[in-house]
Design a protein around this motif. Sequence first.
Motif, short mmCIF file in Angstrom:
data_model
loop_
_atom_site.label_atom_id
_atom_site.label_comp_id
_atom_site.label_asym_id
_atom_site.label_seq_id
_atom_site.Cartn_x
_atom_site.Cartn_y
_atom_site.Cartn_z
N LEU A 45 89.17 81.39 38.04
CA LEU A 45 89.48 82.02 39.31
C LEU A 45 90.10 83.40 39.10
CD1 LEU A 45 91.11 78.93 41.07
CD2 LEU A 45 88.76 79.75 41.32
N SER A 46 90.23 84.15 40.17
CA SER A 46 90.90 85.45 40.09
C SER A 46 92.37 85.23 39.70
CB SER A 46 90.83 86.18 41.43
OG SER A 46 91.69 85.55 42.37
N ASN A 47 93.02 86.27 39.23
CA ASN A 47 94.42 86.16 38.80
C ASN A 47 95.32 85.64 39.92
OD1 ASN A 47 93.88 86.97 36.20
ND2 ASN A 47 94.29 89.12 36.63
N ASP A 48 95.14 86.15 41.14
CA ASP A 48 95.97 85.69 42.26
C ASP A 48 95.74 84.22 42.55
OD1 ASP A 48 97.13 88.17 42.60
OD2 ASP A 48 95.70 88.81 44.14
N GLU A 49 94.47 83.80 42.54
CA GLU A 49 94.17 82.39 42.79
C GLU A 49 94.72 81.51 41.68
OE1 GLU A 49 90.03 82.30 45.23
OE2 GLU A 49 89.92 83.04 43.18
N GLN A 50 94.61 81.96 40.44
CA GLN A 50 95.17 81.20 39.32
C GLN A 50 96.66 80.99 39.51
OE1 GLN A 50 94.28 82.59 35.35
NE2 GLN A 50 92.20 83.14 35.95
N ARG A 51 97.37 82.05 39.87
CA ARG A 51 98.82 81.94 40.06
C ARG A 51 99.17 80.94 41.15
NH1 ARG A 51 98.75 87.28 38.42
NH2 ARG A 51 98.43 88.14 40.49
N SER A 52 98.38 80.91 42.20
CA SER A 52 98.68 79.98 43.29
C SER A 52 98.55 78.53 42.83
CB SER A 52 97.79 80.25 44.50
OG SER A 52 96.46 79.87 44.24
N TYR A 53 97.63 78.26 41.91
CA TYR A 53 97.47 76.89 41.40
C TYR A 53 98.45 76.58 40.27
CZ TYR A 53 93.52 76.01 44.35
OH TYR A 53 92.74 75.80 45.46
N GLU A 54 98.93 77.59 39.59
CA GLU A 54 99.89 77.36 38.51
C GLU A 54 101.28 77.10 39.05
OE1 GLU A 54 99.32 80.90 36.22
OE2 GLU A 54 97.48 80.14 35.28
N ASN A 55 101.54 77.48 40.29
CA ASN A 55 102.87 77.33 40.88
C ASN A 55 102.92 76.24 41.96
OD1 ASN A 55 104.00 79.45 39.32
ND2 ASN A 55 103.01 80.92 40.68
N LEU A 56 102.11 75.22 41.83
CA LEU A 56 102.12 74.14 42.81
C LEU A 56 103.37 73.29 42.66
CD1 LEU A 56 98.40 72.98 42.63
CD2 LEU A 56 99.47 74.32 44.42
N ILE A 92 89.76 68.81 47.55
CA ILE A 92 89.39 69.17 48.92
C ILE A 92 88.18 68.33 49.29
CG2 ILE A 92 88.61 71.00 50.47
CD1 ILE A 92 89.95 73.00 48.57
N GLU A 93 88.33 67.56 50.34
CA GLU A 93 87.24 66.70 50.81
C GLU A 93 86.55 67.38 51.99
OE1 GLU A 93 88.53 62.59 51.37
OE2 GLU A 93 90.42 63.23 50.48
N PHE A 94 85.23 67.26 52.05
CA PHE A 94 84.45 67.85 53.12
C PHE A 94 83.83 66.75 53.97
CE2 PHE A 94 84.64 71.06 49.82
CZ PHE A 94 85.02 72.17 50.54
N PRO A 95 83.57 67.03 55.25
CA PRO A 95 83.03 66.01 56.16
C PRO A 95 81.70 65.42 55.70
CG PRO A 95 83.79 67.91 57.40
CD PRO A 95 83.87 68.28 55.94
N ASN A 96 80.94 66.14 54.89
CA ASN A 96 79.63 65.63 54.46
C ASN A 96 79.73 64.68 53.27
OD1 ASN A 96 80.16 67.33 52.33
ND2 ASN A 96 78.34 68.60 52.60
N GLY A 97 80.95 64.34 52.82
CA GLY A 97 81.13 63.40 51.72
C GLY A 97 81.22 64.06 50.36
N SER A 98 81.19 65.37 50.31
CA SER A 98 81.33 66.07 49.03
C SER A 98 82.79 66.45 48.83
CB SER A 98 80.44 67.30 48.98
OG SER A 98 80.84 68.23 49.98
N ALA A 99 83.12 66.88 47.62
CA ALA A 99 84.49 67.27 47.32
C ALA A 99 84.48 68.42 46.33
CB ALA A 99 85.26 66.10 46.75
N LEU A 100 85.52 69.23 46.41
CA LEU A 100 85.77 70.31 45.47
C LEU A 100 87.08 69.96 44.78
CD1 LEU A 100 85.24 73.09 44.24
CD2 LEU A 100 86.31 74.10 46.28
N VAL A 101 87.04 69.87 43.46
CA VAL A 101 88.21 69.47 42.68
C VAL A 101 88.60 70.61 41.76
CG1 VAL A 101 89.04 67.82 40.97
CG2 VAL A 101 87.48 67.05 42.77
N TYR A 102 89.86 71.00 41.83
CA TYR A 102 90.39 72.05 40.97
C TYR A 102 91.15 71.39 39.82
CZ TYR A 102 89.29 75.48 44.55
OH TYR A 102 88.63 76.28 45.44
N GLN A 103 90.89 71.87 38.60
CA GLN A 103 91.57 71.34 37.42
C GLN A 103 92.15 72.47 36.58
OE1 GLN A 103 89.16 69.38 34.53
NE2 GLN A 103 87.74 71.06 34.33
N ARG A 104 93.20 72.11 35.83
CA ARG A 104 93.78 73.07 34.89
C ARG A 104 92.88 73.18 33.70
NH1 ARG A 104 99.45 70.24 34.97
NH2 ARG A 104 100.04 70.88 37.02
#
Length: 104
Positions: A45-56, A92-104
């Motif tokens: 991800l971009s640096n800003d997005e990375q930081r947002s996930y590193e500081n959860l 992140i779950e979507f109404p169509n039954g798919s999901a987006l999963v973020y990992q370190r």
Amino acid sequence: MRQASKTALIAAATLVGLSSFAPAFAQETGSINPADVLVQNIGALSNDEQRSYENLSVGQLALAQEKISANPSLASALNAQGVQLKNVVRVIEFPNGSALVYQR
């Protein structure tokens, strides 16, 4: 008055239509189709997005782990893709039954 109702209806329909495309409009359905699980590494991800996930917070990380625990088929799909479940930071779950999963 009638024009305002039409405008509100169009706006609502637009938001519903976008919910299957953008994580910002994602809805939690509780039913994830394991075949439609996309895994995103936060390092790509971009640096800003990375930081947002590193500081959860601990609570935010726990929520991701709870979603995995609540859906054994999701856990199996992630294991099949070689994802270490402890490294999942967001689901992140979507109404169509798919999901987006973020990992370190």
